[in-house]
Design a protein around this motif. Sequence first.
Motif, PDB file in Angstrom:
ATOM      1  N   UNK A  72       0.839  -1.188   0.000  1.00  0.00           N
ATOM      2  CA  UNK A  72       0.000   0.000   0.000  1.00  0.00           C
ATOM      3  C   UNK A  72       0.875   1.239   0.000  1.00  0.00           C
ATOM      4  N   UNK A  73       0.616   2.139  -0.947  1.00  0.00           N
ATOM      5  CA  UNK A  73       1.353   3.389  -1.020  1.00  0.00           C
ATOM      6  C   UNK A  73       0.490   4.495  -0.420  1.00  0.00           C
ATOM      7  N   UNK A  74       1.139   5.387   0.311  1.00  0.00           N
ATOM      8  CA  UNK A  74       0.405   6.491   0.931  1.00  0.00           C
ATOM      9  C   UNK A  74       1.348   7.658   1.137  1.00  0.00           C
ATOM     10  N   UNK A  75       0.766   8.851   1.164  1.00  0.00           N
ATOM     11  CA  UNK A  75       1.555  10.049   1.384  1.00  0.00           C
ATOM     12  C   UNK A  75       1.026  10.854   2.545  1.00  0.00           C
ATOM     13  N   UNK A  76       1.921  11.507   3.251  1.00  0.00           N
ATOM     14  CA  UNK A  76       1.562  12.405   4.346  1.00  0.00           C
ATOM     15  C   UNK A  76       2.074  13.790   3.963  1.00  0.00           C
ATOM     16  N   UNK A  77       1.150  14.654   3.488  1.00  0.00           N
ATOM     17  CA  UNK A  77       1.560  15.963   3.016  1.00  0.00           C
ATOM     18  C   UNK A  77       2.146  16.818   4.127  1.00  0.00           C
ATOM     19  N   UNK A  78       1.618  16.665   5.334  1.00  0.00           N
ATOM     20  CA  UNK A  78       2.101  17.478   6.455  1.00  0.00           C
ATOM     21  C   UNK A  78       3.557  17.174   6.774  1.00  0.00           C
ATOM     22  N   UNK A  79       3.960  15.926   6.533  1.00  0.00           N
ATOM     23  CA  UNK A  79       5.329  15.517   6.831  1.00  0.00           C
ATOM     24  C   UNK A  79       6.188  15.423   5.579  1.00  0.00           C
ATOM     25  N   UNK A  80       5.597  15.731   4.409  1.00  0.00           N
ATOM     26  CA  UNK A  80       6.333  15.615   3.136  1.00  0.00           C
ATOM     27  C   UNK A  80       6.978  14.247   3.008  1.00  0.00           C
ATOM     28  N   UNK A  81       6.215  13.227   3.351  1.00  0.00           N
ATOM     29  CA  UNK A  81       6.751  11.877   3.378  1.00  0.00           C
ATOM     30  C   UNK A  81       5.855  10.922   2.607  1.00  0.00           C
ATOM     31  N   UNK A  82       6.487  10.047   1.855  1.00  0.00           N
ATOM     32  CA  UNK A  82       5.809   9.002   1.110  1.00  0.00           C
ATOM     33  C   UNK A  82       6.118   7.666   1.787  1.00  0.00           C
ATOM     34  N   UNK A  83       5.117   6.812   1.878  1.00  0.00           N
ATOM     35  CA  UNK A  83       5.291   5.517   2.535  1.00  0.00           C
ATOM     36  C   UNK A  83       4.965   4.378   1.574  1.00  0.00           C
ATOM     37  N   UNK A  84       5.544   3.229   1.879  1.00  0.00           N
ATOM     38  CA  UNK A  84       5.172   1.998   1.198  1.00  0.00           C
ATOM     39  C   UNK A  84       5.056   0.916   2.265  1.00  0.00           C
ATOM     40  N   UNK A  85       3.825   0.537   2.568  1.00  0.00           N
ATOM     41  CA  UNK A  85       3.576  -0.544   3.506  1.00  0.00           C
ATOM     42  C   UNK A  85       3.599  -1.851   2.731  1.00  0.00           C
ATOM     43  N   UNK A  86       4.476  -2.743   3.146  1.00  0.00           N
ATOM     44  CA  UNK A  86       4.649  -4.006   2.438  1.00  0.00           C
ATOM     45  C   UNK A  86       4.291  -5.157   3.372  1.00  0.00           C
ATOM     46  N   UNK A  87       3.247  -5.886   3.021  1.00  0.00           N
ATOM     47  CA  UNK A  87       2.792  -7.024   3.809  1.00  0.00           C
ATOM     48  C   UNK A  87       2.951  -8.311   3.009  1.00  0.00           C
ATOM     49  N   UNK A  88       2.885  -9.431   3.712  1.00  0.00           N
ATOM     50  CA  UNK A  88       2.983 -10.747   3.065  1.00  0.00           C
ATOM     51  C   UNK A  88       4.184 -10.805   2.122  1.00  0.00           C
ATOM     52  N   UNK A  89       5.316 -10.376   2.611  1.00  0.00           N
ATOM     53  CA  UNK A  89       6.509 -10.297   1.768  1.00  0.00           C
ATOM     54  C   UNK A  89       6.964 -11.676   1.318  1.00  0.00           C
ATOM     55  N   UNK A  90       7.492 -11.699   0.106  1.00  0.00           N
ATOM     56  CA  UNK A  90       7.977 -12.935  -0.517  1.00  0.00           C
ATOM     57  C   UNK A  90       9.465 -12.782  -0.838  1.00  0.00           C
ATOM     58  N   UNK A  91      10.191 -13.885  -0.941  1.00  0.00           N
ATOM     59  CA  UNK A  91      11.614 -13.771  -1.312  1.00  0.00           C
ATOM     60  C   UNK A  91      11.824 -13.005  -2.611  1.00  0.00           C
ATOM     61  N   UNK A  92      10.895 -13.110  -3.544  1.00  0.00           N
ATOM     62  CA  UNK A  92      11.036 -12.399  -4.817  1.00  0.00           C
ATOM     63  C   UNK A  92      10.834 -10.894  -4.689  1.00  0.00           C
ATOM     64  N   UNK A  93      10.449 -10.416  -3.510  1.00  0.00           N
ATOM     65  CA  UNK A  93      10.377  -8.984  -3.264  1.00  0.00           C
ATOM     66  C   UNK A  93      11.744  -8.407  -2.885  1.00  0.00           C
TER      67      UNK A  93
END
Length: 114
Positions: A64-85
């Motif tokens: 899931x990608x998300x941005x926080x404008x107040x913090x000028x920060x972009x996030x990438x939440x990565x769940x169910x990670x696989x070795x190919x990630x």
Amino acid sequence: QVQLVESGGGLVQAGGSLRLSCAASGSIRSINAMGWYRQAPGKEREVVAYITNNYADSVKGRFTIAGDLAKNTLYLQMNSLKPEDTAMYYCAARDEGYSDPNYWGQGTQVTVSS
């Protein structure tokens, strides 16, 4: 100019989660798109996700990608990670008028063990 600094990478077991962060600074008002890319050893860099809710098929439903404008920060939440990630993950941004990113972070390594 825009500076992008990623953090949050690391080593995780398959099935685990990580959250990447990308702090943006500088002339951020010029940015009209931001996203995440990754590059695995021996492979080409590929798009992972772009604001808003655009995902590579390989990560849909897990990342899931998300941005926080107040913090000028972009996030990438990565769940169910696989070795190919496993890859170096890069934050990217582009100014209006550009079709490809013209700003890149230094990258943060994500390693998923089986």
